[in-house]
Design a protein around this motif. Structure first.
Motif, PDB file in Angstrom:
ATOM      1  N   ASN A 166      59.037  74.718  55.916  1.00  0.00           N
ATOM      2  CA  ASN A 166      59.101  73.647  56.927  1.00  0.00           C
ATOM      3  C   ASN A 166      58.126  72.496  56.659  1.00  0.00           C
ATOM      4  OD1 ASN A 166      61.065  75.049  58.529  1.00  0.00           O
ATOM      5  ND2 ASN A 166      59.406  76.394  59.219  1.00  0.00           N
ATOM      6  N   TYR A 167      57.782  72.287  55.397  1.00  0.00           N
ATOM      7  CA  TYR A 167      56.904  71.160  55.064  1.00  0.00           C
ATOM      8  C   TYR A 167      57.594  69.844  55.410  1.00  0.00           C
ATOM      9  CZ  TYR A 167      53.796  68.242  52.202  1.00  0.00           C
ATOM     10  OH  TYR A 167      52.905  67.289  51.759  1.00  0.00           O
ATOM     11  N   TYR A 168      58.895  69.810  55.164  1.00  0.00           N
ATOM     12  CA  TYR A 168      59.710  68.666  55.583  1.00  0.00           C
ATOM     13  C   TYR A 168      60.556  69.118  56.771  1.00  0.00           C
ATOM     14  CZ  TYR A 168      58.458  67.087  50.894  1.00  0.00           C
ATOM     15  OH  TYR A 168      57.767  66.739  49.766  1.00  0.00           O
ATOM     16  N   SER A 169      60.475  68.382  57.870  1.00  0.00           N
ATOM     17  CA  SER A 169      61.244  68.752  59.051  1.00  0.00           C
ATOM     18  C   SER A 169      61.956  67.534  59.621  1.00  0.00           C
ATOM     19  CB  SER A 169      60.334  69.392  60.109  1.00  0.00           C
ATOM     20  OG  SER A 169      59.269  68.519  60.460  1.00  0.00           O
ATOM     21  N   ARG A 170      62.913  67.812  60.464  1.00  0.00           N
ATOM     22  CA  ARG A 170      63.757  66.759  61.054  1.00  0.00           C
ATOM     23  C   ARG A 170      63.871  67.003  62.549  1.00  0.00           C
ATOM     24  NH1 ARG A 170      69.226  66.060  62.255  1.00  0.00           N
ATOM     25  NH2 ARG A 170      70.181  64.066  61.616  1.00  0.00           N
ATOM     26  N   ALA A 171      63.768  65.947  63.325  1.00  0.00           N
ATOM     27  CA  ALA A 171      63.936  66.063  64.780  1.00  0.00           C
ATOM     28  C   ALA A 171      64.761  64.877  65.264  1.00  0.00           C
ATOM     29  CB  ALA A 171      62.578  66.086  65.479  1.00  0.00           C
ATOM     30  N   GLU A 172      65.722  65.151  66.127  1.00  0.00           N
ATOM     31  CA  GLU A 172      66.536  64.039  66.628  1.00  0.00           C
ATOM     32  C   GLU A 172      66.593  64.066  68.160  1.00  0.00           C
ATOM     33  OE1 GLU A 172      71.170  65.258  66.690  1.00  0.00           O
ATOM     34  OE2 GLU A 172      70.368  64.860  64.677  1.00  0.00           O
ATOM     35  N   PHE A 173      66.739  62.869  68.727  1.00  0.00           N
ATOM     36  CA  PHE A 173      66.756  62.711  70.178  1.00  0.00           C
ATOM     37  C   PHE A 173      67.845  61.712  70.547  1.00  0.00           C
ATOM     38  CE2 PHE A 173      62.514  63.494  68.593  1.00  0.00           C
ATOM     39  CZ  PHE A 173      62.070  64.560  69.373  1.00  0.00           C
ATOM     40  N   THR A 174      68.549  61.989  71.627  1.00  0.00           N
ATOM     41  CA  THR A 174      69.444  60.970  72.143  1.00  0.00           C
ATOM     42  C   THR A 174      68.591  59.841  72.705  1.00  0.00           C
ATOM     43  OG1 THR A 174      69.504  61.898  74.379  1.00  0.00           O
ATOM     44  CG2 THR A 174      71.112  62.759  72.779  1.00  0.00           C
TER      45      THR A 174
END
Length: 340
Positions: free
Chosen positions: A211-219
C-alpha cells in the motif's frame, strides 16, 4: 481321530484369542497416556520477559482501554515494538525502533503526558504509541511467533536504557511507516520546527512496500461535506475542478499548502479531513468525482520504518539509522525514573 480334531480346535482357539488379547496387553497400560497426552509445548513460550537494568528502574502506569496496569519500561516497550514495527524487519531496524519508542516515552513522561495522575502513558496510537500483548501478537504471528517474539525482546534488551539525545535531552522521537524518498521537517507538518526533525533522504523501495501507493476517491458531495466540516469558511459554489488548486509541494512531493474552496490550508489538514495515508498526494477530477493518488504512509517526520529496514539491509546498525533520521543527535544510555 475325534480327540485329534478336538485338540486342533483348542489350539486354534488359543491362537485366535492371543491375536486379540496380546495387543490389549500392550496398549492398556499406556491407554490413558495415549488418549490424553497433549502436544509438547515449546519451552520458550510463556517465559516471562526480563527487562534490562536501566529499563527496569522505571515503573509505568499504562492505561490500556478502561484499565490501568503497572509494568516496567522494558516490558512496555516490548509491547510497543510488537505493535509499531513488523517483527519480520531486520534486527537493526527493530533496535532503532526500540530506541525511538523509549525516547518518545521518556519525552512524554518528562513533558507531562496526557493522562494526569490516572496514568503515565496509554496504548492508543492516536494519543501515545500502539501496544499489543504477547498473546495477541503470537496469534497474529502464528508459526513465526517464537522467532518474532525473541527478536522483539532482544531489540529492547540489547538497547537497554539507550535514548536519542539532543544537547543531552531526550527528543520528541516521532516515527512513521514510509516516506516518498524524503522525510519532512517538523515545521512543514506542525506549528513548530525542531532542529533534530529536519528533512533527510529516505531509501525505502516503494514497489516492495504494501500500500505504498494508494488511491482514494470521493463524490463531489462527499468531498464538499468533509471539507466544510474542516474548513467552514471554504466556498464551493464554483465548478468542481476549481475547488482544489494551487498546491505548493516540497522536494519529496508532499503538499505543504493548497487552496480549498478559496482558503489556503496545510496539506496535512487535507490529509486528516479525507483520511488519506499521507500528505504526499496528487488529484484529478473525473466527472463529478475527485480522485486522489497518495504515496507513502504517515506524517513523514522523523524515523521512516521502511527506510530504517532498508538501511539495515544495506548494512547500517541502529545507531547509524537513528543519527541519520534525527539530525545532530547522539544515542546514549539515559537513566530515567518517574518522580515519587
Amino acid at each position: 481321530m475325534k480327540r485329534g480334531v478336538r485338540e486342533s480346535i483348542a489350539v486354534s482357539a488359543v491362537l485366535l484369542a492371543a491375536l486379540f488379547i496380546l495387543p490389549l496387553l500392550v496398549i492398556v497400560p499406556f491407554r490413558s497416556e495415549l488418549l490424553t497426552r497433549e502436544p509438547p509445548m515449546d519451552e520458550t513460550e510463556g517465559e516471562p520477559f526480563v527487562s534490562g537494568d536501566l529499563d527496569s528502574r522505571t515503573v509505568l502506569k499504562v492505561k490500556n482501554g478502561d484499565t490501568v496496569e503497572e509494568m516496567d519500561l522494558g516490558t512496555y516497550l516490548v509491547g510497543v515494538v510488537r505493535a509499531e514495527m513488523p517483527a519480520s524487519f531486520a534486527e537493526e531496524a527493530l533496535r532503532a525502533q526500540a530506541v525511538a519508542a523509549r525516547t518518545y516515552t521518556i519525552y512524554k513522561l518528562q513533558t507531562g503526558g496526557n493522562h494526569g495522575s490516572e496514568a503515565d502513558i496509554c496504548t492508543d496510537s492516536t494519543c501515545c504509541q500502539a501496544y499489543i500483548s504477547e498473546e495477541r501478537a503470537r496469534a497474529n504471528w502464528r508459526k513465526n511467533a517464537n522467532d518474532y517474539e525473541k527478536k522483539v525482546e532482544n531489540a529492547v534488551t540489547a538497547t537497554d536504557g539507550e535514548t536519542i539525545l539532543y544537547g543531552g535531552v531526550p527528543i520528541l522521537a516521532v516515527f512513521h511507516s514510509s516516506s516518498a524518498g524524503l522525510t519532512r521537517a517538523a515545521g512543514q507538518v506542525w506549528l513548530n520546527d525542531l532542529p533534530y526533525l529536519q528533512a533527510v533522504d529516505s531509501p525505502e523501495e516503494g514497489d516492495t512496500i504494501p500500500n505504498y501507493y494508494s488511491r482514494a476517491e470521493f463524490t463531489a458531495a462527499e468531498f464538499k461535506e468533509k471539507m466544510l466540516a474542516a474548513f467552514p469558511e471554504a466556498d464551493f459554489s464554483g465548478p468542481v475542478d476549481r475547488w482544489l488548486k494551487n498546491a505548493v509541494t516540497d522536494s519529496a512531493g508532499s503538499v505543504e499548502t493548497v487552496e480549498v474552496g478559496g482558503v489556503t490550508v496545510k496539506g496535512t489538514q487535507v490529509r486528516a479531513a479525507l483520511a488519506l495515508r499521507s500528505a504526499c498526494f496528487e488529484w484529478e477530477v473525473q466527472g463529478e468525482k475527485l480522485v486522489f493518488y497518495v504515496t507513502g504512509y504517515g506524517h513523514g517526520v522523523g524515523l521512516s520504518q521502511y527506510g530504517a529496514n532498508q538501511m539495515a539491509a544495506d548494512g547500517a546498525d541502529y545507531k547509524e539509522i537513528l543519527t541519520h533520521y534525527y539530525t545532530g543527535v547522539t544515542v546514549e544510555p539515559y537513566s530515567f525514573a518517574l518522580p515519587g
